[in-house]
Design an enzyme around this catalytic site. Structure first.
Site, PDB file in Angstrom:
ATOM      1  N   LEU A  42       0.837  -1.209   0.000  1.00 28.27           N
ATOM      2  CA  LEU A  42       0.000   0.000   0.000  1.00 28.27           C
ATOM      3  C   LEU A  42       0.865   1.250   0.000  1.00 28.27           C
ATOM      4  O   LEU A  42       1.900   1.313   0.671  1.00 28.27           O
ATOM      5  CB  LEU A  42      -0.910   0.017   1.236  1.00 28.27           C
ATOM      6  CG  LEU A  42      -2.038  -1.012   1.259  1.00 28.27           C
ATOM      7  CD1 LEU A  42      -2.810  -0.886   2.569  1.00 28.27           C
ATOM      8  CD2 LEU A  42      -2.968  -0.857   0.064  1.00 28.27           C
ATOM      9  N   HIS A  82       0.664 -12.080   8.376  1.00 24.51           N
ATOM     10  CA  HIS A  82       1.887 -12.516   7.698  1.00 24.51           C
ATOM     11  C   HIS A  82       2.235 -13.937   8.178  1.00 24.51           C
ATOM     12  O   HIS A  82       2.195 -14.198   9.389  1.00 24.51           O
ATOM     13  CB  HIS A  82       3.043 -11.548   7.994  1.00 24.51           C
ATOM     14  CG  HIS A  82       4.291 -11.942   7.279  1.00 24.51           C
ATOM     15  ND1 HIS A  82       4.491 -11.693   5.930  1.00 24.51           N
ATOM     16  CD2 HIS A  82       5.392 -12.615   7.702  1.00 24.51           C
ATOM     17  CE1 HIS A  82       5.661 -12.178   5.568  1.00 24.51           C
ATOM     18  NE2 HIS A  82       6.222 -12.748   6.617  1.00 24.51           N
ATOM     19  N   ASN A 124      -2.610  -6.544   8.925  1.00 19.78           N
ATOM     20  CA  ASN A 124      -2.097  -7.516   7.959  1.00 19.78           C
ATOM     21  C   ASN A 124      -1.817  -8.833   8.674  1.00 19.78           C
ATOM     22  O   ASN A 124      -1.414  -8.841   9.837  1.00 19.78           O
ATOM     23  CB  ASN A 124      -0.786  -6.983   7.351  1.00 19.78           C
ATOM     24  CG  ASN A 124      -0.176  -7.943   6.342  1.00 19.78           C
ATOM     25  OD1 ASN A 124      -0.880  -8.477   5.466  1.00 19.78           O
ATOM     26  ND2 ASN A 124       1.123  -8.189   6.441  1.00 19.78           N
ATOM     27  N   GLU A 131      -2.789 -18.744  11.439  1.00 20.53           N
ATOM     28  CA  GLU A 131      -3.459 -17.605  10.786  1.00 20.53           C
ATOM     29  C   GLU A 131      -4.964 -17.615  11.034  1.00 20.53           C
ATOM     30  O   GLU A 131      -5.560 -16.603  11.388  1.00 20.53           O
ATOM     31  CB  GLU A 131      -3.187 -17.631   9.278  1.00 20.53           C
ATOM     32  CG  GLU A 131      -1.731 -17.438   8.927  1.00 20.53           C
ATOM     33  CD  GLU A 131      -1.495 -17.352   7.429  1.00 20.53           C
ATOM     34  OE1 GLU A 131      -2.118 -16.522   6.764  1.00 20.53           O
ATOM     35  OE2 GLU A 131      -0.673 -18.134   6.929  1.00 20.53           O
ATOM     36  N   ASP A 164       5.811  -5.224   6.593  1.00 22.55           N
ATOM     37  CA  ASP A 164       5.817  -6.166   7.726  1.00 22.55           C
ATOM     38  C   ASP A 164       6.514  -5.617   8.973  1.00 22.55           C
ATOM     39  O   ASP A 164       7.114  -6.372   9.750  1.00 22.55           O
ATOM     40  CB  ASP A 164       6.480  -7.502   7.317  1.00 22.55           C
ATOM     41  CG  ASP A 164       5.757  -8.164   6.162  1.00 22.55           C
ATOM     42  OD1 ASP A 164       4.525  -8.037   6.076  1.00 22.55           O
ATOM     43  OD2 ASP A 164       6.430  -8.800   5.331  1.00 22.55           O
TER      44      ASP A 164
HETATM   45  C1  GAR Z   1      -1.493 -16.402   3.610  1.00 23.41           C
HETATM   46  O1  GAR Z   1      -0.620 -17.382   4.104  1.00 23.41           O
HETATM   47  C2  GAR Z   1      -1.072 -15.021   4.062  1.00 23.41           C
HETATM   48  O2  GAR Z   1      -0.552 -14.998   5.356  1.00 23.41           O
HETATM   49  C3  GAR Z   1       0.013 -14.723   3.066  1.00 23.41           C
HETATM   50  O3  GAR Z   1      -0.459 -15.223   1.844  1.00 23.41           O
HETATM   51  C4  GAR Z   1      -1.371 -16.289   2.090  1.00 23.41           C
HETATM   52  C5  GAR Z   1      -2.692 -15.953   1.433  1.00 23.41           C
HETATM   53  O4  GAR Z   1      -3.605 -16.991   1.567  1.00 23.41           O
HETATM   54  N1  GAR Z   1       0.268 -13.304   3.025  1.00 23.41           N
HETATM   55  C6  GAR Z   1       1.464 -12.804   2.780  1.00 23.41           C
HETATM   56  O5  GAR Z   1       2.444 -13.481   2.549  1.00 23.41           O
HETATM   57  C7  GAR Z   1       1.541 -11.288   2.832  1.00 23.41           C
HETATM   58  N2  GAR Z   1       2.890 -10.869   3.070  1.00 23.41           N
HETATM   59  P1  GAR Z   1      -5.182 -16.757   1.449  1.00 23.41           P
HETATM   60  O6  GAR Z   1      -5.449 -15.907   0.201  1.00 23.41           O
HETATM   61  O7  GAR Z   1      -5.707 -18.151   1.251  1.00 23.41           O
HETATM   62  O8  GAR Z   1      -5.679 -16.129   2.711  1.00 23.41           O
END
Ligand code: GAR
Length: 207
Positions: free
Chosen positions: A94, A110, A108, A181, A151
């Protein structure tokens, strides 16, 4: 009641976790009002539509400049009366103009224990590849407020996950999503919506 706008780019596992938490009543003071995707083919859009949530598609590369893209995204956020913006697998950095307007109102998720395996170039499966290459025994996930550096913002919640012998990046990604997550993102959103988060410098105090 806070309006939650979720920004996505891919499969939307984290969006689904938020939808499920909302359905269970675990986010009593917030509701997901819109999902904005940077990718017209994101499966996350299908998840939103199936659950009666409005969607918008705003593709960065379809704009002549990052500045004009940022204006369009800001306009959409204003039109949706966004209180909280959740980056759930959102793969665009962003612009600082958006961070300034919504400081401490953008969250966010991560897929590592920040400050390890994060920042420029660490996203999606690449994070888990780097974790396995380095041979750490524990990884995990972090939910944090977003600031101008990738991050780097104040950390809200973290949860560790064990790396098992024989893990592939895909297997580890799934375990981190399921064990970390999926749990900490809805929890952090609920805390925000209940006005329980206070940012003091780099530290988030949970009241
Ligand atoms: C997730 O693991 C999220 O944490 C990561 O991408 C994946 C998306 O999965 N995000 C990043 O790496 C951002 N820096 P999703 O679309 O199934 O939620």
């Amino acid at each position: 009641m806070k309006n939650i706008v979720v920004l996505v780019s891919g499969s939307g596992t984290n969006l689904q976790a938020l939808i499920d938490a909302q359905k269970r009543g675990d986010i009593p003071n917030g509701r997901i009002t819109c999902v904005i995707s940077s990718n017209p083919n994101a499966y996350a859009l299908h998840r939103a539509k199936e659950n009666g949530i409005g969607t918008r598609i705003i593709v960065p590369k379809e704009f002549p400049s990052k500045e004009i893209y940022t204006k369009a995204l800001l306009e959409a956020l204003f039109q949706e009366y966004a209180d909280l913006i959740v980056l759930a697998g959102f793969m665009t950095i962003l612009d600082p103009d958006i961070i300034r307007v919504y400081r401490n109102h953008i969250i966010n998720v991560h897929p590592s224990l920040i400050p390890s395996f994060c920042g420029m170039g660490y996203y999606g499966l690449r994070v888990h590849e780097a974790v396995l290459e380095r041979g750490v025994k524990y990884t995990g996930a972090t939910v944090h407020f977003v600031d101008e550096i990738a991050d780097d913002g104040p950390i809200i919640l973290q949860r560790p996950v064990k790396v098992e012998p024989g893990d592939t990046p895909e297997i580890l990604q799934r375990r981190v999503m399921e064990e970390a997550e999926r749990k900490i993102l809805p929890e952090a959103v609920a805390l925000y919506c209940n006005d329980r988060l206070e940012v003091r410098g780099k530290t988030v105090v949970i009241r």
